[in-house]
Design a protein around this motif. Structure first.
Motif, PDB file in Angstrom:
ATOM      1  N   GLU B 152     -21.880  13.491  -4.410  1.00  0.00           N
ATOM      2  CA  GLU B 152     -20.632  14.368  -3.427  1.00  0.00           C
ATOM      3  C   GLU B 152     -20.715  13.049  -2.475  1.00  0.00           C
ATOM      4  OE1 GLU B 152     -17.661  15.843  -2.664  1.00  0.00           O
ATOM      5  OE2 GLU B 152     -18.436  16.918  -3.603  1.00  0.00           O
ATOM      6  N   THR B 153     -19.306  11.973  -1.874  1.00  0.00           N
ATOM      7  CA  THR B 153     -19.677  11.218  -1.315  1.00  0.00           C
ATOM      8  C   THR B 153     -18.430  11.173  -0.373  1.00  0.00           C
ATOM      9  OG1 THR B 153     -17.546  10.121  -2.712  1.00  0.00           O
ATOM     10  CG2 THR B 153     -20.049  10.160  -2.868  1.00  0.00           C
ATOM     11  N   LYS B 154     -17.535  12.195  -0.667  1.00  0.00           N
ATOM     12  CA  LYS B 154     -16.592  12.053   0.572  1.00  0.00           C
ATOM     13  C   LYS B 154     -16.831  12.969   1.648  1.00  0.00           C
ATOM     14  CE  LYS B 154     -13.099  11.550  -3.459  1.00  0.00           C
ATOM     15  NZ  LYS B 154     -12.389  12.309  -3.993  1.00  0.00           N
ATOM     16  N   TYR B 155     -17.148  14.348   1.578  1.00  0.00           N
ATOM     17  CA  TYR B 155     -17.367  14.967   3.318  1.00  0.00           C
ATOM     18  C   TYR B 155     -17.844  13.766   4.430  1.00  0.00           C
ATOM     19  CZ  TYR B 155     -15.682  18.905  -0.043  1.00  0.00           C
ATOM     20  OH  TYR B 155     -14.536  19.650  -1.100  1.00  0.00           O
ATOM     21  N   GLY B 156     -18.597  12.922   3.778  1.00  0.00           N
ATOM     22  CA  GLY B 156     -19.695  12.154   4.536  1.00  0.00           C
ATOM     23  C   GLY B 156     -19.213  10.948   4.534  1.00  0.00           C
ATOM     24  N   LYS B 157     -18.216  10.622   4.401  1.00  0.00           N
ATOM     25  CA  LYS B 157     -17.866   9.166   4.621  1.00  0.00           C
ATOM     26  C   LYS B 157     -17.084   9.314   5.626  1.00  0.00           C
ATOM     27  CE  LYS B 157     -16.071   5.453   1.936  1.00  0.00           C
ATOM     28  NZ  LYS B 157     -14.599   4.624   0.998  1.00  0.00           N
ATOM     29  N   PRO B 158     -16.018   9.395   6.050  1.00  0.00           N
ATOM     30  CA  PRO B 158     -15.673   9.638   7.994  1.00  0.00           C
ATOM     31  C   PRO B 158     -16.184   8.637   8.469  1.00  0.00           C
ATOM     32  CG  PRO B 158     -14.063  11.358   5.773  1.00  0.00           C
ATOM     33  CD  PRO B 158     -15.468  10.826   5.688  1.00  0.00           C
ATOM     34  N   ILE B 159     -17.150   9.877   9.128  1.00  0.00           N
ATOM     35  CA  ILE B 159     -18.269   9.275   9.946  1.00  0.00           C
ATOM     36  C   ILE B 159     -18.954   8.046   9.505  1.00  0.00           C
ATOM     37  CG2 ILE B 159     -19.771  10.666   8.755  1.00  0.00           C
ATOM     38  CD1 ILE B 159     -18.679  10.348  13.296  1.00  0.00           C
ATOM     39  N   LEU B 160     -19.687   7.831   8.263  1.00  0.00           N
ATOM     40  CA  LEU B 160     -20.003   6.335   8.254  1.00  0.00           C
ATOM     41  C   LEU B 160     -19.306   5.699   8.328  1.00  0.00           C
ATOM     42  CD1 LEU B 160     -21.423   7.671   5.050  1.00  0.00           C
ATOM     43  CD2 LEU B 160     -23.152   7.541   7.133  1.00  0.00           C
ATOM     44  N   VAL B 161     -17.995   5.878   8.387  1.00  0.00           N
ATOM     45  CA  VAL B 161     -17.480   4.080   8.259  1.00  0.00           C
ATOM     46  C   VAL B 161     -16.640   4.340   9.257  1.00  0.00           C
ATOM     47  CG1 VAL B 161     -15.183   4.166   7.103  1.00  0.00           C
ATOM     48  CG2 VAL B 161     -15.549   4.684   6.034  1.00  0.00           C
ATOM     49  N   ARG B 162     -16.781   5.659  10.762  1.00  0.00           N
ATOM     50  CA  ARG B 162     -16.993   5.645  11.918  1.00  0.00           C
ATOM     51  C   ARG B 162     -17.524   4.727  12.849  1.00  0.00           C
ATOM     52  NH1 ARG B 162     -11.286   5.679  12.915  1.00  0.00           N
ATOM     53  NH2 ARG B 162      -9.865   7.312  12.250  1.00  0.00           N
ATOM     54  N   ALA B 163     -18.409   4.800  12.836  1.00  0.00           N
ATOM     55  CA  ALA B 163     -19.762   5.135  13.514  1.00  0.00           C
ATOM     56  C   ALA B 163     -20.811   3.857  13.345  1.00  0.00           C
ATOM     57  CB  ALA B 163     -20.785   6.334  13.522  1.00  0.00           C
ATOM     58  N   TYR B 164     -20.860   3.501  11.623  1.00  0.00           N
ATOM     59  CA  TYR B 164     -21.815   2.704  10.763  1.00  0.00           C
ATOM     60  C   TYR B 164     -21.989   1.402  11.977  1.00  0.00           C
ATOM     61  CZ  TYR B 164     -24.037  -0.958   8.410  1.00  0.00           C
ATOM     62  OH  TYR B 164     -25.029  -1.916   8.061  1.00  0.00           O
ATOM     63  N   ASP B 165     -22.976   0.347  12.398  1.00  0.00           N
ATOM     64  CA  ASP B 165     -22.548  -0.912  12.901  1.00  0.00           C
ATOM     65  C   ASP B 165     -23.705  -1.154  12.793  1.00  0.00           C
ATOM     66  OD1 ASP B 165     -23.119  -2.906  14.269  1.00  0.00           O
ATOM     67  OD2 ASP B 165     -22.846  -1.800  16.692  1.00  0.00           O
ATOM     68  N   PRO B 166     -23.920  -2.001  11.850  1.00  0.00           N
ATOM     69  CA  PRO B 166     -25.455  -3.019  11.633  1.00  0.00           C
ATOM     70  C   PRO B 166     -26.095  -3.103  12.151  1.00  0.00           C
ATOM     71  CG  PRO B 166     -23.135  -4.283  10.980  1.00  0.00           C
ATOM     72  CD  PRO B 166     -22.982  -3.155  11.755  1.00  0.00           C
ATOM     73  N   ALA B 167     -26.225  -3.262  13.530  1.00  0.00           N
ATOM     74  CA  ALA B 167     -27.141  -4.149  14.542  1.00  0.00           C
ATOM     75  C   ALA B 167     -27.184  -2.818  15.352  1.00  0.00           C
ATOM     76  CB  ALA B 167     -25.885  -4.581  15.999  1.00  0.00           C
ATOM     77  N   MET B 168     -27.534  -1.627  14.794  1.00  0.00           N
ATOM     78  CA  MET B 168     -27.681  -0.086  15.342  1.00  0.00           C
ATOM     79  C   MET B 168     -29.326  -0.254  15.446  1.00  0.00           C
ATOM     80  SD  MET B 168     -25.720   2.129  12.574  1.00  0.00           S
ATOM     81  CE  MET B 168     -25.480   3.636  13.914  1.00  0.00           C
ATOM     82  N   SER B 169     -29.595   0.951  15.785  1.00  0.00           N
ATOM     83  CA  SER B 169     -31.099   1.465  15.363  1.00  0.00           C
ATOM     84  C   SER B 169     -31.685   1.696  14.403  1.00  0.00           C
ATOM     85  CB  SER B 169     -31.589   1.801  16.932  1.00  0.00           C
ATOM     86  OG  SER B 169     -31.559   2.319  17.212  1.00  0.00           O
ATOM     87  N   PHE B 170     -32.692   2.109  14.133  1.00  0.00           N
ATOM     88  CA  PHE B 170     -33.276   2.861  12.993  1.00  0.00           C
ATOM     89  C   PHE B 170     -32.690   4.231  13.640  1.00  0.00           C
ATOM     90  CE2 PHE B 170     -36.394  -0.318  11.560  1.00  0.00           C
ATOM     91  CZ  PHE B 170     -35.171  -0.881   9.770  1.00  0.00           C
ATOM     92  N   GLU B 171     -33.405   4.703  14.621  1.00  0.00           N
ATOM     93  CA  GLU B 171     -32.846   6.091  14.791  1.00  0.00           C
ATOM     94  C   GLU B 171     -31.452   6.416  15.155  1.00  0.00           C
ATOM     95  OE1 GLU B 171     -34.888   3.490  17.183  1.00  0.00           O
ATOM     96  OE2 GLU B 171     -36.473   4.671  16.262  1.00  0.00           O
TER      97      GLU B 171
END
Lengths: 243, 243
Positions: B152-171
């Motif tokens: 079920e990919t759709k509900y959780g996708k917008p926040i991933l698209v907006r806030a993901y950053d490859p340089a982010m920490s694991f936390e």
């Protein structure tokens, strides 16, 4: 695909629809999906449609013709005594259309399917909001579920669920709806600008505000570009995870 | 239904899966959907599965058996020389399983379908992340699409698209993933707690962190309850709409 939202607030109704239709990703067009019938001071009815375009256009044309030819007025949505009766007329007309066009040799008529949001108010009654199914039945928005979505509903739902408040102003509701549309547009190519926006204030029996929000709309561009930052700030405001 | 996210960061991989399976809303169970094979210091492989449970369990059992019986080691995912070859073995095994179980009289084998996320690293190569389809082919995450979702990919996708950053920490990545899972859980009953979390740091060739996040996990409860407020604050931070 399509995305439409109908929202019931304490102050009245907010409706928004996109305008993109597609037959495959290589064949997209722009069509209006929001239709209004008004008898100013007596009733206002707004439909938003999702699904097969031939079906929804036929539905709107049929409903519209009946309001214009008094000798064959029955069943006209401008003559129906209540929103419930209007919903019944729309639902029956929709079901008949789908049945007519569906191949008789084929049991599933999903190809011709359409779903409709109906919002409005008739004098003497409160505003009401219905979600009408292709099978010819429908459900009504209530306190627990005060908004309906049709079409590509999933991407834009989490923000509606979290930020909707029945006491919010029309302005805040439009902002919220635009954020929900923006999330959807960013994820699904088959939902697209321009958007049609309509606000129906309770007990005015007319369309209070109507606007088409185009791709170069400055306010929408601001919302779209700043929402990403706002989400990041929101993420930062949550306590950090530690292993 | 299911929800799994695999995310490629500069520092390594973050994987999360839910544990709910269902056959109708009246028959839900909890099953693990995340499986790991390690040869510490040499390779680490993690699978997450969505789809028909009989298929995914058979897939995991088959892959696992081959790693334990040296005389019939081929093709073992612990012996494959690269992540690409591991993905090929998983994909071929998955396809074979679906083909075997599909009713031969039936053209669509969707009932037995499953989709798999495969992430890991083999010494001498960078970490890689694959999305494997039931047809036996697969795609790999890259700079433009650095995370995959299945189920079920759709509900959780917008926040991933907006806030993901490859340089982010694991936390931060875990926090983001939990918000995405929370949005999904709130919208779809067929995705549920507990969640399995795994972090694989680049060039360690082992599971760096592993945790099961249960419904009474304090951190998750905080995220879940405070995200609503954070979103409202984010909405308020956007400029107001005016008619």
């Amino acid at each position: 695909m399509t995305y439409c939202v109908g929202m019931m607030l304490d102050k009245g109704l907010v409706m928004m629809s996109d305008t993109r239709t597609n037959a495959g990703v290589d064949n997209i067009s722009t069509f209006k999906k929001m239709f209004t019938w008004e008898a100013p001071g007596e009733r206002v009815l707004t439909l938003m449609t999702a699904g097969n375009l031939a079906t929804t256009q036929a539905l709107v044309s049929l409903l519209d013709e009946r309001t214009k030819a008094p000798e064959e007025r029955e069943p006209s949505i401008l003559a129906a005594p209540s929103m419930f009766q209007v919903a019944r007329i729309v639902a029956q007309t929709l079901k008949d259309l789908i049945t007519t066009h569906a191949d008789e040799g084929q049991r599933a008529s999903s190809t011709f399917n359409a779903t409709v949001l109906l919002g409005g108010q008739i004098k003497g009654n409160p505003p009401r909001l219905f979600l009408i199914y292709p099978e010819g039945n429908f459900i009504e928005a209530g306190d627990e579920t005060p908004f309906f979505q049709i079409g590509e509903t999933k991407y834009g739902k989490p923000i509606l669920v979290r930020a909707y408040d029945p006491a919010m102003s029309f302005e805040d509701a439009v902002k919220l709806t635009l954020v929900s549309f923006d999330s959807t547009v960013k994820a699904n190519l088959s939902v697209g600008l321009p958007f049609d926006l309509q606000v129906i204030e309770t007990d005015t029996y007319k369309v209070t505000h109507q606007r088409r929000i185009t791709a170069d709309d400055e306010y929408f561009q601001t919302i779209s570009s700043r929402w990403g930052e706002a989400l990041k700030t929101a993420m930062d405001s949550l306590p950090g995870f530690t292993f």
